[in-house]
Design a protein around this motif. Structure first.
Motif, short mmCIF file in Angstrom:
data_model
loop_
_atom_site.label_atom_id
_atom_site.label_comp_id
_atom_site.label_asym_id
_atom_site.label_seq_id
_atom_site.Cartn_x
_atom_site.Cartn_y
_atom_site.Cartn_z
N MET A 1 28.65 30.53 30.73
CA MET A 1 28.90 31.76 31.52
C MET A 1 28.92 33.17 30.80
O MET A 1 29.48 33.01 29.87
N THR A 2 28.07 33.98 31.12
CA THR A 2 28.34 35.30 30.42
C THR A 2 29.44 36.18 30.97
O THR A 2 29.90 35.97 31.90
N THR A 3 29.88 37.03 29.98
CA THR A 3 30.94 37.89 30.31
C THR A 3 30.55 39.28 29.91
O THR A 3 29.89 39.45 28.99
N ILE A 4 31.60 40.14 30.39
CA ILE A 4 31.21 41.35 29.98
C ILE A 4 32.32 41.65 28.77
O ILE A 4 33.30 41.11 28.54
N PRO A 5 31.52 42.05 27.72
CA PRO A 5 32.10 41.85 26.22
C PRO A 5 33.39 42.58 26.31
O PRO A 5 33.60 43.91 26.52
N GLY A 6 34.52 41.73 25.69
CA GLY A 6 35.66 42.20 25.55
C GLY A 6 36.64 42.39 26.87
O GLY A 6 38.06 42.71 26.80
N VAL A 7 36.07 42.11 27.92
CA VAL A 7 36.92 42.16 29.10
C VAL A 7 37.51 40.97 29.53
O VAL A 7 38.68 41.23 30.27
N ILE A 8 37.33 39.86 29.37
CA ILE A 8 37.72 38.68 29.85
C ILE A 8 39.29 38.53 29.39
O ILE A 8 39.46 38.99 28.41
N SER A 9 40.07 38.14 30.35
CA SER A 9 41.67 37.97 30.10
C SER A 9 42.21 39.28 30.03
O SER A 9 43.37 39.26 29.45
N LEU A 10 41.66 40.24 30.36
CA LEU A 10 42.29 41.72 30.22
C LEU A 10 42.77 42.33 31.58
O LEU A 10 43.46 43.33 31.85
N ILE A 11 42.11 41.78 32.41
CA ILE A 11 42.35 42.61 34.13
C ILE A 11 43.27 41.55 34.82
O ILE A 11 42.66 40.14 34.80
N ARG A 12 44.21 41.92 35.55
CA ARG A 12 44.47 41.17 36.86
C ARG A 12 44.37 42.19 37.90
O ARG A 12 44.66 43.33 38.11
N LEU A 13 43.94 41.30 38.99
CA LEU A 13 43.72 42.05 40.31
C LEU A 13 44.93 41.73 41.23
O LEU A 13 45.49 40.61 41.27
N GLY A 14 45.17 42.44 42.28
CA GLY A 14 46.29 42.37 43.29
C GLY A 14 45.59 43.24 44.59
O GLY A 14 44.74 44.10 44.58
N TYR A 15 46.64 43.17 45.47
CA TYR A 15 46.28 44.00 46.77
C TYR A 15 47.51 44.51 47.21
O TYR A 15 48.67 44.23 46.67
N ALA A 16 47.32 45.22 48.39
CA ALA A 16 48.47 46.17 48.84
C ALA A 16 48.96 45.58 50.40
O ALA A 16 48.35 45.33 51.16
N CYS A 17 50.46 45.14 50.34
CA CYS A 17 51.22 45.06 51.58
C CYS A 17 50.69 43.84 52.53
O CYS A 17 51.77 42.95 52.68
N ILE A 18 49.58 43.64 52.95
CA ILE A 18 49.42 42.90 53.90
C ILE A 18 48.35 41.74 53.43
O ILE A 18 47.28 42.05 52.82
N SER A 19 48.60 40.57 53.53
CA SER A 19 47.57 39.45 53.47
C SER A 19 47.08 39.02 54.85
O SER A 19 47.72 38.93 55.86
N ALA B 1 31.11 48.15 36.86
CA ALA B 1 31.05 49.34 36.07
C ALA B 1 32.45 49.78 35.45
O ALA B 1 32.62 50.02 34.47
N PHE B 2 33.31 49.77 36.54
CA PHE B 2 34.90 50.07 36.16
C PHE B 2 35.36 48.95 35.21
O PHE B 2 35.75 49.80 34.00
N ALA B 3 35.24 47.78 35.43
CA ALA B 3 35.83 46.93 34.62
C ALA B 3 35.18 46.92 33.11
O ALA B 3 35.74 46.72 32.08
N SER B 4 33.96 47.40 33.08
CA SER B 4 33.32 47.46 31.79
C SER B 4 33.79 48.48 30.97
O SER B 4 34.06 48.46 29.78
N ALA B 5 34.04 49.85 31.39
CA ALA B 5 34.89 50.89 30.74
C ALA B 5 36.33 50.51 30.42
O ALA B 5 36.76 51.10 29.61
N LEU B 6 36.92 49.48 30.84
CA LEU B 6 38.24 49.16 30.63
C LEU B 6 38.26 47.85 29.57
O LEU B 6 39.38 47.41 29.36
N GLU C 1 32.99 37.21 34.08
CA GLU C 1 34.28 36.97 34.17
C GLU C 1 35.08 38.05 33.68
O GLU C 1 35.10 38.22 32.48
N VAL C 2 35.95 38.73 34.22
CA VAL C 2 36.66 39.95 33.81
C VAL C 2 38.19 39.64 34.09
O VAL C 2 38.87 40.44 33.59
N GLU C 3 38.73 38.55 34.83
CA GLU C 3 39.88 38.64 35.33
C GLU C 3 40.98 37.70 34.43
O GLU C 3 40.37 36.48 34.24
#
Length: 319
Positions: free
Chosen positions: A1-19, A275-280, A311-313
């Motif tokens: 699996m290829t990854t965005i360099p340096g991004v893996i294991s650095l981002i967690r995602l969430g959502y707001a209020c309602i499932s 694109a957003f994750a790559s900058a982070l 894989e970024v998350e």
């Protein structure tokens, strides 16, 4: 699996209020009109029932989140019904539900969940009307009290906007800074400020945050809606620095359409996210996805990224 360099294991995602996946959510409400139709004892019974239901639903939702490796979640602002309204002034909800707060807080901490909140748009700290400012302070204090009762650390932040422009931007930002000093310490340590899509740009909010010493929540969609032409990546190190030792929190949404650009789309555009994750890539960042399909949009985005070998998350709980 290829990854965005340096991004893996650095981002967690969430959502707001309602499932959208669950039948019941911790957002059950009642209204002042409904409460005023009841006798005093019946009022308290109604308020208690609503809060108890919200606790039950919150525990179910948090368990669902953990099962799906979602460790970032925004609590609905009206979790405690009418908490700041005079109609509930004689209700000591904190004492009555102390066991529920302790139990829920223990689950949150043991599972490394980051809980945040976004007080309502009517809570305007830089208002030129004293009554509005007092209401904002009361609202912020309520949110801070909930997180304190849950025993959460300072990563559980309260997100607000800089407010309205009123006379002019300079005066309005100065009033925000002055009113910030009036806040109780338990609010000051949790309050963070987000750039908005109509009034104050990323740079203006960043400078405010640096002045008063609070973290800045960067919303990339808002930045695309309203900016002075600044390239956000050039300001990224300063934005991250405002968080100190806390984990930076950001917001992302995709525009609904070119015509209705400010509105949130149902889902997240995978190309925009990559694109957003790559900058982070050099940072550990939590990102709340603000889209209509909530948790389903998050899970759908994961599938899109998996199919593309990206894989970024980070799926582990917060450090």
């Amino acid at each position: 699996m290829t990854t965005i360099p340096g991004v893996i294991s650095l981002i967690r995602l969430g959502y707001a209020c309602i499932s959208v996946k669950l039948k019941n959510n911790p957002n059950k409400k009642t209204t002042v009109a409904q409460i005023n139709k009841l006798e005093p004892q019946a009022r308290l019974k109604k308020l208690r029932l609503v809060l108890q239901t919200n606790f039950f639903n919150l525990m179910d939702l948090l368990a669902y989140n953990v099962e799906n490796r979602i460790f970032l979640y925004r609590l609905p602002s009206e979790f405690v019904p009418l908490a700041t309204h005079p109609v509930a002034a004689d209700w000591d909800w904190a004492k009555e539900f102390s066991w529920d707060f302790q139990k829920t807080g223990t689950f949150i901490r043991n599972n490394g969940i980051r809980l945040t909140a976004h007080p309502g748009h009517f809570s305007i700290l830089n208002s030129d009307k004293p009554s509005v400012v007092e209401a904002a302070i009361a609202d912020f204090s309520y949110h801070a009290k909930v997180f304190d009762l849950l025993g959460l650390d300072d990563n559980s932040v309260l997100v607000t906007h800089a407010g309205g422009v009123f006379e002019d931007k300079v005066t309005s930002l100065e009033r925000f800074a002055a009113n910030f000093e009036r806040l109780p310490e338990q609010v000051k340590r949790r309050l963070v400020v987000e750039n908005d899509d109509t009034s104050f740009t990323m740079r203006e909010v960043l400078e405010l945050c640096e002045q008063i010493g609070v973290p800045m929540v960067f919303d990339i969609h808002h930045h695309h809606c309203h900016s002075d032409g600044e390239e956000w990546t050039e300001y990224l190190p300063r934005i991250i620095q405002t968080w100190g030792k806390r984990i930076p929190k950001m917001h992302m949404s995709s525009p609904k359409s070119a015509k209705d650009f400010r509105s949130h789309a149902d889902n997240i555009d995978p190309d925009e996210f990559i694109a957003f994750a790559s900058a982070l890539a050099d940072y550990h960042v939590d990102i709340v996805l603000e889209c209509k399909n909530k948790d389903d949009a998050l899970l759908t985005l994961r599938q899109h990224l998996k199919k593309r070998g990206v894989e970024v998350e980070a799926f582990a709980a917060a450090p």
